[in-house]
Design an enzyme around this catalytic site. Structure first.
Site, short mmCIF file in Angstrom:
data_model
loop_
_atom_site.label_atom_id
_atom_site.label_comp_id
_atom_site.label_asym_id
_atom_site.label_seq_id
_atom_site.Cartn_x
_atom_site.Cartn_y
_atom_site.Cartn_z
CE LYS A 11 77.54 53.01 -14.44
NZ LYS A 11 76.35 53.39 -13.63
CG ASN A 114 73.32 51.30 -14.17
OD1 ASN A 114 74.53 51.36 -14.08
ND2 ASN A 114 72.54 52.35 -14.06
CD GLU A 128 80.42 62.62 -17.13
OE1 GLU A 128 79.50 62.78 -16.31
OE2 GLU A 128 80.30 61.88 -18.13
P1 RTP Z 1 75.14 57.15 -15.21
O1 RTP Z 1 75.42 58.53 -14.69
O2 RTP Z 1 75.91 56.07 -14.49
O3 RTP Z 1 75.33 57.08 -16.71
O4 RTP Z 1 73.60 56.79 -15.00
P2 RTP Z 1 72.35 57.70 -15.28
O5 RTP Z 1 72.77 59.02 -15.86
O6 RTP Z 1 71.39 56.88 -16.08
O7 RTP Z 1 71.76 57.90 -13.82
P3 RTP Z 1 72.15 58.99 -12.71
O8 RTP Z 1 70.88 59.63 -12.26
O9 RTP Z 1 73.25 59.90 -13.20
O10 RTP Z 1 72.69 58.11 -11.52
C1 RTP Z 1 74.02 57.61 -11.49
C2 RTP Z 1 74.01 56.17 -11.07
O11 RTP Z 1 73.56 56.08 -9.72
C3 RTP Z 1 72.79 54.90 -9.55
N1 RTP Z 1 71.46 55.26 -9.07
N2 RTP Z 1 70.86 54.62 -8.14
N3 RTP Z 1 68.98 53.72 -6.21
C4 RTP Z 1 68.68 54.77 -6.98
O12 RTP Z 1 67.62 55.36 -6.91
C5 RTP Z 1 69.66 55.18 -7.95
N4 RTP Z 1 69.53 56.20 -8.78
C6 RTP Z 1 70.68 56.24 -9.49
C7 RTP Z 1 72.68 54.20 -10.88
O13 RTP Z 1 73.62 53.15 -10.91
C8 RTP Z 1 73.05 55.28 -11.87
O14 RTP Z 1 73.65 54.73 -13.04
#
Ligand code: RTP
Ligand code: MG
Length: 141
Positions: A11, A114, A128
């Site tokens: 990112k 992150n 994707e």
């Molecule tokens: P990613 O898709 O980026 O790999 O991250 P992830 O699976 O660990 O998390 P996901 O639930 O898919 O969420 C995508 C991105 O959104 C942001 N986020 N912010 N403020 C919040 O509660 C929150 N929750 C998620 C994070 O940057 C996350 O990587």
């Protein structure tokens, strides 16, 4: 063990910190091979489309703004159990919860900034990968 492919994004925060090589080294040490790669500054449309599953979530606008704040490094990783292996290397979404030695524990600053994205399942990985790469741009390794 299943030979899998997964979509990984370094990112804008991690590209800006100049840790692309350090993150690639972790992929390599874990036995994941880079099968495709490109650097790109995502348009708003591209970022919104990529994270479309989250469009109703309260953090969607912040997520899109962050993802278009600078160039990203996008790669297809291939290897045994690549999807789960990459998620383990990444660590928890919130770096505060990420296990020691994971990419997010070491390089991420916040739940928004992150450091990395990784596909979370076989179906999302296929979608994707196709979002960013033509079949001819992904090399069997
Ligand atoms: P990613 O898709 O980026 O790999 O991250 P992830 O699976 O660990 O998390 P996901 O639930 O898919 O969420 C995508 C991105 O959104 C942001 N986020 N912010 N403020 C919040 O509660 C929150 N929750 C998620 C994070 O940057 C996350 O990587
Ligand atoms: Mg996700």
């Amino acid at each position: 063990m299943a030979l899998e492919r997964t979509l990984s994004i370094i990112k804008p925060d991690a590209v800006a910190k100049n840790v692309v090589g350090e993150i690639y080294a972790r992929f390599e040490k874990a036995g994941l091979k880079v099968a495709a790669a490109k650097m790109k500054h995502l348009s708003r449309k591209e970022a919104e489309g990529f994270y479309a599953v989250h469009r109703e979530r309260p953090f969607f606008n912040a997520l899109v703004e962050f993802m278009i704040s600078g160039p990203v490094m996008i790669q297809v990783l291939q290897g045994d159990n690549a999807i789960l292996k990459n998620r383990e290397l990444m660590g928890a979404t919130n770096p505060k919860d990420a296990a020691k030695g994971t990419i997010r524990a070491d390089f991420a600053d916040s739940i928004d900034a992150n450091a990395v994205h990784g596909s979370d399942a076989a179906e999302t990985a296929a979608v994707e990968i196709a979002y960013f790469f033509a079949a001819t741009e992904v090399f069997p390794r």
